[in-house]
Design an enzyme around this catalytic site. Structure first.
Site, PDB file in Angstrom:
ATOM      1  N   TYR A  59       4.920   0.097   0.185  1.00 41.59           N
ATOM      2  CA  TYR A  59       4.478  -1.192   0.707  1.00 41.59           C
ATOM      3  C   TYR A  59       4.047  -1.043   2.168  1.00 41.59           C
ATOM      4  O   TYR A  59       4.874  -0.996   3.079  1.00 41.59           O
ATOM      5  CB  TYR A  59       5.584  -2.237   0.611  1.00 41.59           C
ATOM      6  N   HIS A 141      10.085   3.783  -9.190  1.00 43.57           N
ATOM      7  CA  HIS A 141       8.896   2.946  -9.050  1.00 43.57           C
ATOM      8  C   HIS A 141       7.770   3.456  -9.950  1.00 43.57           C
ATOM      9  O   HIS A 141       7.318   4.588  -9.799  1.00 43.57           O
ATOM     10  CB  HIS A 141       8.457   2.964  -7.584  1.00 43.57           C
TER      11      HIS A 141
END
Length: 332
Positions: A59, A141
């Site tokens: 992110y 992830h």
């Protein structure tokens, strides 16, 4: 339901607020966010009683973790649950870049790597960026990007950290319900404790209901439902202009409009129905929403508390917009 209602996170021993703050936006998802605004957004979430925070190295290429840590590190550490992710290392010249980050730090990028040593390094890097001594939940992830290594090495690395008491929970961060269900069935030992499921148990997409959510309920695996606003489609259905949907199929836009019409007939904001729907399933512990301003997270908390009559869910089923067997929340 209130944002500060607290529940057990499955079998982990952790307790989380029903509403969680996803921190991708604070990493500059689609648009820049100033450091001060990022901290203010986390501060407002804290004021609302939100105690579940979810970030990731990718992110903003570390920017979200850095800002998250700046906002949280002075808080009592035992009073919140912090999640981050493994599977991508942030390093100079990292090749697996994404064009969704508005202003990432120059010269660095992600490199996909689910290997055992890479995962251990990723955890250390995250702690350094966060400025904290631990995280509570680690998600693998997007394990579908290299499933054999994610299952064989990343899971083992996180299971070792869990066994050593370094982390409290091993989780999956997925966009595909079938991938998560396969992983839960194939992982050795006790398996993952949680699943962060993005966009697959929402008013528009209930694909998680076919297999994954019942499996989680049977195994005691807690589900964190994300993407419930469907990347903005409920907020702006007229043109299909929404983050993550540059070209929305006409059939999907028609479905959004139909859901909005049913909600309007019951006097319920469609975003209130969207944020509350997932709580009908017993496996769902919390809903995680993004925000880039204090006003946005306060708005989501208000939507969670908005009364939704039980007959709304019946009307959506009668219109063919929800499966007959979909569990729905009780009226509030």
């Amino acid at each position: 339901m209130r944002a500060d209602d607290v529940v057990e996170l499955g079998r982990t021993g952790l307790r989380v607020s029903r509403l969680g703050l996803g921190l991708a936006s604070l990493g500059g998802l689609f648009a820049p966010v100033r450091d001060e605004e990022a901290v203010a957004t986390v501060d407002r979430a804290w004021e609302l009683g939100i105690r579940l925070f979810d970030t990731a190295p990718v992110y903003g290429y570390g920017r979200s973790e850095t800002r998250s840590g700046a906002a949280l590190r002075e808080r009592p550490r035992d009073e919140f649950v912090l999640c981050t992710k493994v599977g991508r290392l942030i390093e100079p010249g990292g090749p697996d870049t994404q064009d969704i980050w508005a202003d990432p730090p120059p010269g660095v990028g992600p490199r996909l790597d689910f290997g055992y040593r890479a995962v251990r390094r990723s955890v250390d890097d995250s702690l350094e960026r966060l400025g904290l001594d631990r995280v509570d939940v680690l998600h693998i992830h997007d394990p579908d990007l290299d499933y054999p290594v994610a299952l064989g090495e990343a899971y083992r690395a996180l299971a070792d950290l869990r066994d050593a008491g370094v982390i409290r929970a091993v989780s999956l961060g997925v966009n595909h319900a079938d991938v998560a269900a396969r992983f839960l069935r194939e992982a050795p030992g006790p398996g993952p404790d949680c699943v962060l499921l993005a966009g697959r148990y929402t008013l528009l997409d209930q694909s998680g209901l076919a297999d994954l959510l019942p499996l989680c309920a049977r195994q005691g695996v807690a589900v964190l439902a994300a993407g419930v606003f469907q990347a903005g489609l409920f907020a702006e259905p007229r043109t299909g202009a929404a983050y993550g949907y540059p070209d929305v199929p006409a059939a999907l836009l028609d479905r959004v409009r139909a859901v909005r019409e049913v909600c309007a007939a019951h006097g319920v904001p469609p975003l209130a129905a969207a944020i509350q729907f997932a709580f009908g399933h017993p496996a769902v512990a919390a809903v995680v929403v993004g925000a880039r301003t204090p006003e946005e997270i306060a708005g989501s908390a208000g939507l969670l508390a908005h009364p939704v009559p039980p007959r709304l869910w019946g009307s959506l089923k009668a219109a063919g917009l929800l499966p007959d067997g979909a569990p729905t929340p009780a009226g509030r």
